[in-house]
Design an enzyme around this catalytic site. Structure first.
Site, PDB file in Angstrom:
ATOM      1  N   CYS A 106       8.103   2.232 -15.587  1.00 31.81           N
ATOM      2  CA  CYS A 106       7.373   2.782 -14.458  1.00 31.81           C
ATOM      3  C   CYS A 106       5.987   3.288 -14.893  1.00 31.81           C
ATOM      4  CB  CYS A 106       8.214   3.863 -13.792  1.00 31.81           C
ATOM      5  SG  CYS A 106       7.712   4.310 -12.123  1.00 31.81           S
ATOM      6  N   HIS A 107       5.725   4.589 -14.776  1.00 31.44           N
ATOM      7  CA  HIS A 107       4.440   5.174 -15.153  1.00 31.44           C
ATOM      8  C   HIS A 107       4.362   5.564 -16.633  1.00 31.44           C
ATOM      9  CE1 HIS A 107       4.235   5.605 -10.762  1.00 31.44           C
ATOM     10  NE2 HIS A 107       2.927   5.760 -10.895  1.00 31.44           N
TER      11      HIS A 107
END
Length: 180
Positions: A106-107
Site C-alpha cells: 500500500c503506502h
C-alpha cells in the site's frame, strides 16, 4: 525466522499488519512488532480506530542482524510518520544493505523512498504513490504483487488490502527462499 514488522505508533492499516502476521505465524515464523516508541501501537480500519498491539522492540534498540526479513504494512499515516523518523528509515535501509528480504504494501513504499532504496527496482503500491516512486527511480507497475530481485535483496510489493492473499503468498515464498 524472526521477522520485523516496522510500524509507527499510530496509523497502520490493521489488516495489512494482521494478515501477513497471521500468515507468518501459521508457518512457524516469529514476527516482532518494531516501532518508534515503546508500549503499544494504534491500528486503524481505514479512518476508524482499530485494535491496539504491543510493541516488542523500538527502532533505537532493534538491530537488523537480529532479524531475517522486514515487513512494512501500509496505511496512509503510518509510513508518513516513519519516513520522518531517521531511526526508522535507517532500520528499513539496513535490510537492503544486508541483502535481507523486504515486503511492503500500500503506502509503505514511502518509507523506502526516504531510505533511497527504490532506484532501479520494479514495484507496485497504492496508485497515489506512482509518481513518488517513479520520481525516486523505481519502475512502478499496476499489478497485484511484484517480486523484484534486481537489487541487493528481494523486494515484495503490493497495492492494497484486496491484494493481501497474493502478497502473503509471495512474502512466504520469498522469505523462505532467503533462509533455504
Amino acid at each position: 525466522m524472526r521477522i520485523a514488522f516496522l510500524v509507527a505508533p499510530e496509523g497502520v492499516e490493521q489488516v495489512e499488519l494482521t494478515e501477513p502476521w497471521r500468515a507468518l505465524t501459521e508457518t512457524g515464523e516469529t514476527p516482532q512488532l518494531v516501532s518508534t516508541k515503546p508500549g503499544g501501537i494504534q491500528a486503524f480500519k481505514h479512518l476508524d480506530h482499530g485494535d491496539t498491539f504491543p510493541v516488542d522492540e523500538t527502532v533505537d534498540r532493534a538491530k537488523v542482524d537480529d532479524y531475517d526479513a522486514l515487513v512494512l504494512p501500509g496505511g496512509v499515516a503510518n509510513p508518513d510518520a516513519l519516513r520522518l523518523d531517521d531511526r526508522a528509515v535507517a532500520f528499513a535501509k539496513g535490510f537492503f544493505d544486508a541483502g535481507k528480504p523486504v515486503a511492503a504494501i500500500c503506502h509503505a513504499p514511502w518509507t523506502l523512498i526516504e531510505a533511497d532504496v527504490v532506484r532501479g527496482r520494479r514495484m507496485t503500491s497504492w496508485p497515489s504513490l506512482r509518481t513518488d516512486l517513479r520520481n525516486a527511480g523505481a519502475d512502478w507497475v499496476d499489478e497485484q504483487v511484484v517480486v523484484c530481485t534486481a537489487g541487493p535483496n528481494t523486494l515484495v510489493t503490493s497495492r492494497k488490502p484486496d491484494d493481501l492473499p497474493a502478497f502473503d503468498d509471495a512474502l512466504l515464498r520469498e522469505f523462505g527462499k532467503a533462509v533455504a
